[in-house]
Design a protein around this motif. Sequence first.
Motif, short mmCIF file in Angstrom:
data_model
loop_
_atom_site.label_atom_id
_atom_site.label_comp_id
_atom_site.label_asym_id
_atom_site.label_seq_id
_atom_site.Cartn_x
_atom_site.Cartn_y
_atom_site.Cartn_z
N ILE A 117 -31.42 -10.96 -73.69
CA ILE A 117 -31.02 -11.21 -72.30
C ILE A 117 -30.58 -12.66 -72.10
O ILE A 117 -29.52 -12.92 -71.50
N ILE A 118 -31.38 -13.61 -72.58
CA ILE A 118 -31.06 -15.02 -72.32
C ILE A 118 -29.73 -15.44 -72.94
O ILE A 118 -28.89 -16.05 -72.25
N PRO A 119 -29.44 -15.12 -74.22
CA PRO A 119 -28.11 -15.46 -74.76
C PRO A 119 -26.98 -14.75 -74.02
O PRO A 119 -25.91 -15.33 -73.82
N ASP A 120 -27.20 -13.50 -73.59
CA ASP A 120 -26.17 -12.79 -72.84
C ASP A 120 -25.84 -13.50 -71.53
O ASP A 120 -24.67 -13.59 -71.13
N LEU A 121 -26.85 -14.02 -70.86
CA LEU A 121 -26.64 -14.74 -69.59
C LEU A 121 -25.86 -16.03 -69.82
O LEU A 121 -24.93 -16.36 -69.07
N HIS A 122 -26.23 -16.77 -70.85
CA HIS A 122 -25.53 -18.02 -71.15
C HIS A 122 -24.08 -17.75 -71.58
O HIS A 122 -23.17 -18.51 -71.22
N ILE B 259 -33.98 -16.61 -64.91
CA ILE B 259 -34.87 -16.56 -66.08
C ILE B 259 -36.30 -16.93 -65.68
O ILE B 259 -37.27 -16.27 -66.07
N ALA B 260 -36.43 -17.98 -64.88
CA ALA B 260 -37.76 -18.40 -64.43
C ALA B 260 -38.43 -17.32 -63.59
O ALA B 260 -39.65 -17.14 -63.64
N ASP B 261 -37.61 -16.58 -62.85
CA ASP B 261 -38.13 -15.55 -61.95
C ASP B 261 -38.54 -14.28 -62.70
O ASP B 261 -39.51 -13.61 -62.34
N LYS B 262 -37.80 -13.96 -63.76
CA LYS B 262 -37.97 -12.66 -64.41
C LYS B 262 -38.60 -12.70 -65.80
O LYS B 262 -39.13 -11.68 -66.27
N ALA B 263 -38.54 -13.84 -66.47
CA ALA B 263 -38.91 -13.90 -67.90
C ALA B 263 -40.33 -13.41 -68.18
O ALA B 263 -40.58 -12.82 -69.24
N ALA B 264 -41.24 -13.65 -67.26
CA ALA B 264 -42.63 -13.24 -67.48
C ALA B 264 -42.76 -11.73 -67.62
O ALA B 264 -43.72 -11.23 -68.23
N LYS B 265 -41.81 -10.99 -67.07
CA LYS B 265 -41.86 -9.53 -67.11
C LYS B 265 -41.12 -8.96 -68.31
O LYS B 265 -41.18 -7.76 -68.57
N TRP B 266 -40.38 -9.81 -69.03
CA TRP B 266 -39.61 -9.35 -70.17
C TRP B 266 -40.44 -9.35 -71.44
O TRP B 266 -41.26 -10.24 -71.65
N ARG B 267 -40.19 -8.38 -72.28
CA ARG B 267 -40.79 -8.40 -73.60
C ARG B 267 -40.13 -9.49 -74.43
O ARG B 267 -38.99 -9.90 -74.15
N VAL B 268 -40.80 -9.95 -75.46
CA VAL B 268 -40.22 -10.98 -76.33
C VAL B 268 -38.92 -10.47 -76.93
O VAL B 268 -37.93 -11.20 -77.02
#
Length: 504
Positions: free
Chosen positions: A169-174, A154-163
Amino acid sequence: MRFSAPSHLRKQGVAFYFRMAVPERLRPALGKVEVKKSLSTVYLREAKVRVVHVAAVVQSFLGYLDAAGPVAAMTPPEQLQAYLEGEMNKVSAAWKGQESPQAGYLPSMLPKVQTGLRDHAQVQPAKPCTVTPVEPQPVPTAGTKLSEAVEKYIADKAAKWRVSSKKDIIPDLHDFVTMVGDIQAVDLSRDHMRTYHRIMHHLPKRRTIDPRWKKKPLAKLLNMTIQEADKLGATSLGNAFTNIRSFINWLEDEGLVSKAATLNKVLEVQRKSVTPEREAFTDDELRALFSPENFKPKEFRSSWQFWLPLLGLYTGARLEELCQLHLSDIRQDEASGVWYLDINDLADKKTKTSAGNRQVPVHQDLVRLGLLDRVEALRGKRHTRLFPTLEVRESAGKRGGAAGQWFTRYRRQCGVGGGRGEVSGKVFHSFRHSLVTRCKMLGVVRRMCQELVGHEKGAYADVTGGYEGRYPVKVLYEEVVSRLDYVSIVDADRLVGCVWVSLP
């Protein structure tokens, strides 16, 4: 030295694990305080059988290590750990039908691990034994837990993700970590992926919102009978699996798993999509949407309720493209004097593709209805956006969230598309389909239509197409936009001078 196998059965998330504390006297030699192994199942009955198999292997190993006494310290802890892990993996292989689990065979094999232990075994009163040396194997590192890997990802990719992407994505990962267990990434197997795949196909849609599911833990949902119509749809499953595949690929790039493709092959959607294809509005449906009985400016609460359907009809632009327009995006071509919408991804705006960045000529009816007057009026009030009251919704990450929901209610009220609770192919995007269809009926050059609505080149993506520039705004206006006739659809005379020309 005996251990009670059933007591070593533990549940983590929805999956079961074998966990056994290492006696304190053996911890320095083994370099671990606990032995942990995934049982690769979410079913209790299956877990009770598997935990006995793993316990038998670990019991034998710790028993022999205890008997070796001080000599055990001559073997590096990492090597002992790798050996034990290998023996437990042989047991887990039996669950796939590859070989039968055995117990009690470790003492005869362990001396191969290190010469000191072999020598210790030979000096005992028992008959000497000959042991063939084994080539040293590379020892896997302890690795990173999945939960830690997720946070790094998340720290590596989040800046490239749209809101709007982050909210999925984040809930799917968790959820993925919860379903397979917070194991070390290096231990992630196809069995774990199968477990995740099976659980996802069982879960209900809207499980965090629907009162039937939202307060129930995952473990309870797995034991419930859920109707097929209530389960996650093919689109939702496909989106979630895409998010997890990207994460697994990243794990491989980071050296945390060996073959991402092998793991990702498991994630195939085994459900047919029931979402209808989007359809164009018929002329009768368009007349219903803009009829005096339904399209009543004085009853609208916001300017965008008046303007967005009209803009959708005359431009074929996507809802979010219209909602995020700045006043500075309504421009005039210096050479021809044609006014156009400059749809771009500058500042905080987004477009779906690079082809989405385009210039859409403003139809003469929109000018007559006061679109340009609105731009000047809002500039005088120091506004910067065409629709100042539309804000980005945190839940959706888009400005068009509220507008899309309102339009669904509105078109139902007009008797267009499916009713409440019914899935319909008639949505705001249908304006886009309608414009493309109308262009086809008018015999418009297909490439012009593509540039107008911002589609990729498609059939024109050849070598020559790469050299071609775009059509000038004037050409698009004269050959396409000016030919769109909605006289039988919209009574412009009735709408001229509307209050929403100047109000935010």
